[in-house]
Structures are given as structure tokens and as C-alpha cells.
Design a protein around this motif. Structure first.
Motif, PDB file in Angstrom:
ATOM      1  N   ILE A 151      -2.975   3.501  -2.053  1.00 17.38           N
ATOM      2  CA  ILE A 151      -3.169   2.785  -3.316  1.00 17.38           C
ATOM      3  C   ILE A 151      -2.426   1.458  -3.251  1.00 17.38           C
ATOM      4  O   ILE A 151      -1.238   1.428  -2.918  1.00 17.38           O
ATOM      5  N   ARG A 152      -3.107   0.376  -3.593  1.00 18.87           N
ATOM      6  CA  ARG A 152      -2.455  -0.930  -3.648  1.00 18.87           C
ATOM      7  C   ARG A 152      -1.690  -1.007  -4.964  1.00 18.87           C
ATOM      8  O   ARG A 152      -2.260  -0.861  -6.048  1.00 18.87           O
ATOM      9  N   LEU A 153      -0.386  -1.242  -4.870  1.00 22.84           N
ATOM     10  CA  LEU A 153       0.461  -1.240  -6.058  1.00 22.84           C
ATOM     11  C   LEU A 153       0.006  -2.260  -7.091  1.00 22.84           C
ATOM     12  O   LEU A 153      -0.058  -1.949  -8.280  1.00 22.84           O
ATOM     13  N   ALA A 154      -0.314  -3.481  -6.677  1.00 18.56           N
ATOM     14  CA  ALA A 154      -0.733  -4.511  -7.641  1.00 18.56           C
ATOM     15  C   ALA A 154      -1.981  -4.078  -8.405  1.00 18.56           C
ATOM     16  O   ALA A 154      -2.091  -4.311  -9.615  1.00 18.56           O
ATOM     17  N   ALA A 155      -2.910  -3.433  -7.722  1.00 19.78           N
ATOM     18  CA  ALA A 155      -4.138  -2.968  -8.373  1.00 19.78           C
ATOM     19  C   ALA A 155      -3.837  -1.831  -9.354  1.00 19.78           C
ATOM     20  O   ALA A 155      -4.364  -1.802 -10.470  1.00 19.78           O
ATOM     21  N   ALA A 156      -2.986  -0.900  -8.937  1.00 24.67           N
ATOM     22  CA  ALA A 156      -2.621   0.223  -9.810  1.00 24.67           C
ATOM     23  C   ALA A 156      -1.875  -0.282 -11.042  1.00 24.67           C
ATOM     24  O   ALA A 156      -2.137   0.159 -12.165  1.00 24.67           O
ATOM     25  N   TRP A 157      -0.944  -1.211 -10.843  1.00 19.43           N
ATOM     26  CA  TRP A 157      -0.177  -1.778 -11.949  1.00 19.43           C
ATOM     27  C   TRP A 157      -1.107  -2.474 -12.943  1.00 19.43           C
ATOM     28  O   TRP A 157      -1.038  -2.231 -14.144  1.00 19.43           O
ATOM     29  N   ALA A 158      -1.984  -3.329 -12.436  1.00 22.05           N
ATOM     30  CA  ALA A 158      -2.894  -4.083 -13.298  1.00 22.05           C
ATOM     31  C   ALA A 158      -3.851  -3.151 -14.035  1.00 22.05           C
ATOM     32  O   ALA A 158      -4.105  -3.314 -15.226  1.00 22.05           O
TER      33      ALA A 158
ATOM     34  N   ILE B  66       0.870  -1.177   0.000  1.00 22.64           N
ATOM     35  CA  ILE B  66       0.000   0.000   0.000  1.00 22.64           C
ATOM     36  C   ILE B  66       0.903   1.222   0.000  1.00 22.64           C
ATOM     37  O   ILE B  66       1.730   1.398   0.893  1.00 22.64           O
ATOM     38  N   LEU B  67       0.748   2.053  -1.017  1.00 20.19           N
ATOM     39  CA  LEU B  67       1.617   3.213  -1.205  1.00 20.19           C
ATOM     40  C   LEU B  67       0.815   4.498  -1.261  1.00 20.19           C
ATOM     41  O   LEU B  67      -0.389   4.475  -1.506  1.00 20.19           O
ATOM     42  N   GLY B  68       1.513   5.594  -1.101  1.00 21.73           N
ATOM     43  CA  GLY B  68       0.923   6.906  -1.299  1.00 21.73           C
ATOM     44  C   GLY B  68       0.981   7.275  -2.782  1.00 21.73           C
ATOM     45  O   GLY B  68       1.510   6.530  -3.612  1.00 21.73           O
ATOM     46  N   LEU B  69       0.475   8.427  -3.101  1.00 20.49           N
ATOM     47  CA  LEU B  69       0.401   8.889  -4.482  1.00 20.49           C
ATOM     48  C   LEU B  69       1.782   8.983  -5.139  1.00 20.49           C
ATOM     49  O   LEU B  69       1.997   8.452  -6.232  1.00 20.49           O
ATOM     50  N   GLY B  70       2.725   9.647  -4.478  1.00 19.28           N
ATOM     51  CA  GLY B  70       4.054   9.844  -5.048  1.00 19.28           C
ATOM     52  C   GLY B  70       4.805   8.538  -5.257  1.00 19.28           C
ATOM     53  O   GLY B  70       5.429   8.330  -6.294  1.00 19.28           O
ATOM     54  N   ASP B  71       4.727   7.644  -4.269  1.00 21.59           N
ATOM     55  CA  ASP B  71       5.424   6.363  -4.390  1.00 21.59           C
ATOM     56  C   ASP B  71       4.798   5.486  -5.472  1.00 21.59           C
ATOM     57  O   ASP B  71       5.488   4.757  -6.170  1.00 21.59           O
ATOM     58  N   THR B  72       3.478   5.559  -5.610  1.00 13.68           N
ATOM     59  CA  THR B  72       2.815   4.791  -6.669  1.00 13.68           C
ATOM     60  C   THR B  72       3.233   5.327  -8.032  1.00 13.68           C
ATOM     61  O   THR B  72       3.528   4.555  -8.949  1.00 13.68           O
ATOM     62  N   ALA B  73       3.277   6.641  -8.172  1.00 15.25           N
ATOM     63  CA  ALA B  73       3.723   7.245  -9.436  1.00 15.25           C
ATOM     64  C   ALA B  73       5.137   6.792  -9.768  1.00 15.25           C
ATOM     65  O   ALA B  73       5.419   6.400 -10.909  1.00 15.25           O
ATOM     66  N   LEU B  74       5.997   6.795  -8.787  1.00 13.58           N
ATOM     67  CA  LEU B  74       7.378   6.365  -8.980  1.00 13.58           C
ATOM     68  C   LEU B  74       7.435   4.891  -9.398  1.00 13.58           C
ATOM     69  O   LEU B  74       8.148   4.532 -10.333  1.00 13.58           O
ATOM     70  N   ALA B  75       6.672   4.049  -8.723  1.00  4.07           N
ATOM     71  CA  ALA B  75       6.667   2.615  -9.028  1.00  4.07           C
ATOM     72  C   ALA B  75       6.126   2.328 -10.429  1.00  4.07           C
ATOM     73  O   ALA B  75       6.574   1.402 -11.101  1.00  4.07           O
ATOM     74  N   LEU B  76       5.172   3.143 -10.883  1.00  2.00           N
ATOM     75  CA  LEU B  76       4.601   2.956 -12.220  1.00  2.00           C
ATOM     76  C   LEU B  76       5.409   3.674 -13.300  1.00  2.00           C
ATOM     77  O   LEU B  76       5.180   3.465 -14.485  1.00  2.00           O
ATOM     78  N   GLY B  77       6.307   4.550 -12.879  1.00  2.00           N
ATOM     79  CA  GLY B  77       7.112   5.294 -13.840  1.00  2.00           C
ATOM     80  C   GLY B  77       6.349   6.403 -14.535  1.00  2.00           C
ATOM     81  O   GLY B  77       6.569   6.679 -15.704  1.00  2.00           O
ATOM     82  N   VAL B  78       5.427   7.031 -13.795  1.00  2.00           N
ATOM     83  CA  VAL B  78       4.640   8.130 -14.357  1.00  2.00           C
ATOM     84  C   VAL B  78       4.780   9.360 -13.466  1.00  2.00           C
ATOM     85  O   VAL B  78       5.225   9.272 -12.324  1.00  2.00           O
ATOM     86  N   SER B  79       4.363  10.495 -13.979  1.00  2.10           N
ATOM     87  CA  SER B  79       4.420  11.743 -13.218  1.00  2.10           C
ATOM     88  C   SER B  79       3.224  11.858 -12.266  1.00  2.10           C
ATOM     89  O   SER B  79       2.227  11.138 -12.418  1.00  2.10           O
TER      90      SER B  79
END
Length: 100
Positions: A65-72, A26-39
Motif C-alpha cells: 500500500i502506498r502511504l500517500a494514497a492511503a492517507w489521501a 510502500i508499506l504492508g497492512l500493519g505498517d499502514t494501519a500504524l501510520a494512519l492510526g487505525v486498527s
């Protein structure tokens, strides 16, 4: 994309799993953006169009945000856009053949 149910999110995660080098969390907005490679603006746009979030951020509250859900979800969005683009090329190609 529409808002997804938990079952739909789990099906997306099965179809588009995280890469082996990434752990779910479970990540915050900035970390999720970083993990997905988006701004950050791209992440905010994704959230507006349906990226699933556990908890929405507002007035000092952090996004969750759950990273696996955001990635998928993002992989499904990209696949959908690629399919649409491919159909458009096929239509243009068919039209060009008729004109000749």
C-alpha cells in the motif's frame, strides 16, 4: 467509495498530502494501519470499501500500500462523512424550524 484510477489517486494526493513529518513509501497492512492510526480490522474494512492498494494480500502474500494514497483516501473518506453529517444536521434544523 469506488475503485479509483491512478489519475484519481494522484488528484486525491494533491488535495490531501501527507503531513510534513511523514515520508511516502510502500508499506504492508500493519505498517499502514500504524501510520494512519487505525486498527487492523479498520484497515481491512477500508480495503473492502476501496482503499487503493498496489498489491492485494492473500494466501501468504503481503499487502503493498502506498502511504500517500492511503492517507489521501482516508482523508477524503473522512471529509465525505463530515459533509454527510453536516447535511443531516441542516436538514434536521430546517425541519425543527418548520415544526415550531
Amino acid at each position: 467509495m469506488k475503485e479509483l484510477t491512478e489519475a484519481e489517486i494522484e488528484r486525491l494526493i494533491e488535495r490531501f498530502p501527507l503531513p510534513d513529518d511523514r515520508d511516502d513509501g510502500i508499506l504492508g497492512l500493519g505498517d499502514t494501519a500504524l501510520a494512519l492510526g487505525v486498527s487492523l480490522p479498520t484497515m481491512q474494512r477500508y480495503l473492502k470499501i476501496g482503499l487503493p492498494a498496489i498489491k492485494g494480500g492473500s494466501m501468504g502474500r503481503l499487502w503493498r500500500i502506498r502511504l500517500a494514497a492511503a492517507w489521501a483516501w482516508r482523508q477524503a473518506l473522512m471529509a465525505e462523512r463530515l459533509e454527510r453529517k453536516s447535511r443531516g444536521k441542516q436538514t434536521r434544523s430546517a425541519l425543527a424550524c418548520r415544526i415550531r
